[in-house]
Design an enzyme around this catalytic site. Structure first.
Site: not given
Ligand SMILES: *Cc1c(COP(=O)(O)O)cnc(C)c1O
Length: 370
Positions: A39, A134
């Site tokens: 990414k 998260r």
């Protein structure tokens, strides 16, 4: 060197290949396979191919568009969606991803229905929250969650994963990793299953890796930053034997003048709503390079030359060039951190160029590539 196009990012595929091989060996010695996280380079296909050439057998990205791009390119690798799918993406996820990471039963049920529609088995990794806050299910909820998942047709539970140091900055210590390992072992025992993938974290797990003799049940780690930038994100240090400069960002001087160091006139906020204070250092050699915040996270750039970034707007970065006389048309090279790399690779205005020479690096004294 001014005939080349700017702004550009120079990507050294050989340095990336080297970093990948070294890390694969280092983790492999402790029984851990690496998934290559792309990414940070927007799933750039040259980089993705380089990882596969270096022996990586699973590539991971957080965007389904990037997974689709890699699938279409026919890369010989498993493709993992790193982020839990949105409900609206479920059809594409089943179509293009081999594995997705998940934390919500509602979404897994939708994946199950879609997998049956497409006549496929979709594999999932369930993410467990170990304190970074998260994504992830809470450990206490894991048994009930997994019981439910194991009932769903079209879904295969490929593994359990966890993530550190992404939001809360929580470090994967030996103790934390032991807790995770124990949790996975309890689950395997309770359900009488052997999970093929136990994915214990990301580049931030480097120190744990070096300090552990027994990785427990962990057999996979997802690496982005340490492959691409050669660094341990927790300490910020270069990992011994790795190249920290597989990427250079190169911009071009479009103005160079002696100017005052303090603006003149009545001052309000600038174009970004900021009020900036200035110290008076008299006249200063200032250069502007033709790239700005639209293309790059400027705070993540470090000039290779001993010059200083004073500030930036959408399309300009202003440098204090100190003792150095830069002329219009000259190139200025920068090192990038992960955020800067992410932004540059995403910008359609920055040209992507490739090299394989490991001798190539920017020299801060001669200003030209050595
Ligand atoms: C981004 C990401 C990674 C890779 O992190 P690095 O620090 O670049 O190694 C791994 N896992 C998940 C879930 C991610 O989102």
């Amino acid at each position: 060197m001014t005939s080349k196009i700017t702004p550009r990012i120079e990507i050294n595929l050989e340095k990336i290949r080297h970093n990948t091989k070294v890390l694969k060996k280092l983790y492999g010695e402790k029984g851990i396979q690496i998934s290559g996280v792309v990414k940070g380079v927007c799933a750039n296909l040259e980089v993705a191919r380089t990882l596969v050439e270096a022996g990586i057998t699973s590539l991971a990205d957080s965007k389904i568009e990037n997974i689709r791009k890699m699938k279409m390119a026919g890369l010989k690798s498993k493709l993992i969606l790193l982020r839990t799918p949105a409900l609206s993406e479920v059809q594409q996820v089943v179509e293009f991803a081999d594995i997705s990471m998940n934390t919500e039963l509602e979404i897994i049920r939708a994946l199950s229905a879609e997998a049956r529609r497409q006549n496929k088995i979709h594999s999932i990794i369930i993410m467990v929250e170990m304190g970074d806050l998260r994504e992830g299910i809470l450990p206490k909820d894991a048994p009930a969650f997994i019981r439910e998942v194991l009932r769903l047709p079209g879904i295969e539970l490929a593994g359990i994963g966890t993530n550190f140091a992404c939001f809360g900055g929580v470090v994967p210590t030996v103790k934390k990793m032991q807790e995770f390992s124990n949790l996975v072992n309890e689950i395997q025992k309770e359900f009488q299953i052997k999970l093929p993938i136990v994915s214990g974290g990301n580049s931030a797990n480097y120190t744990w890796l070096m300090n552990t003799h027994d990785a427990g049940s962990v057999n996979n780690i997802r690496l982005g930053e340490s492959i691409l930038l050669g660094r341990d994100p927790v300490s910020g240090k270069v990992i011994p034997g790795l190249y920290p400069d597989a990427f250079y960002f190169v911009a071009e001087v479009i103005e160079s003048k002696l100017k005052p160091s303090v603006p003149s006139g009545i001052r309000g906020r600038n174009a970004f709503g900021e009020r900036i204070s200035f110290e008076d250092h008299g006249l200063m050699r200032r250069a502007i390079v033709g790239v700005g915040r639209q293309d790059v996270l400027v705070s993540g750039l470090s000039p290779v030359l001993p010059v200083e970034i004073i500030g930036s707007s959408s399309d300009h970065i202003i440098l204090n060039t100190k003792q150095i006389h830069l002329k219009p048309g000259e190139e200025v090279a920068f090192f990038l951190n992960y955020g800067a790399l992410l932004s540059v690779m995403t910008s359609p205005y920055v040209y992507k160029t490739y090299t394989r020479q490991t001798s190539k690096r920017y020299n801060s004294l001669t200003r030209t590539p050595a």
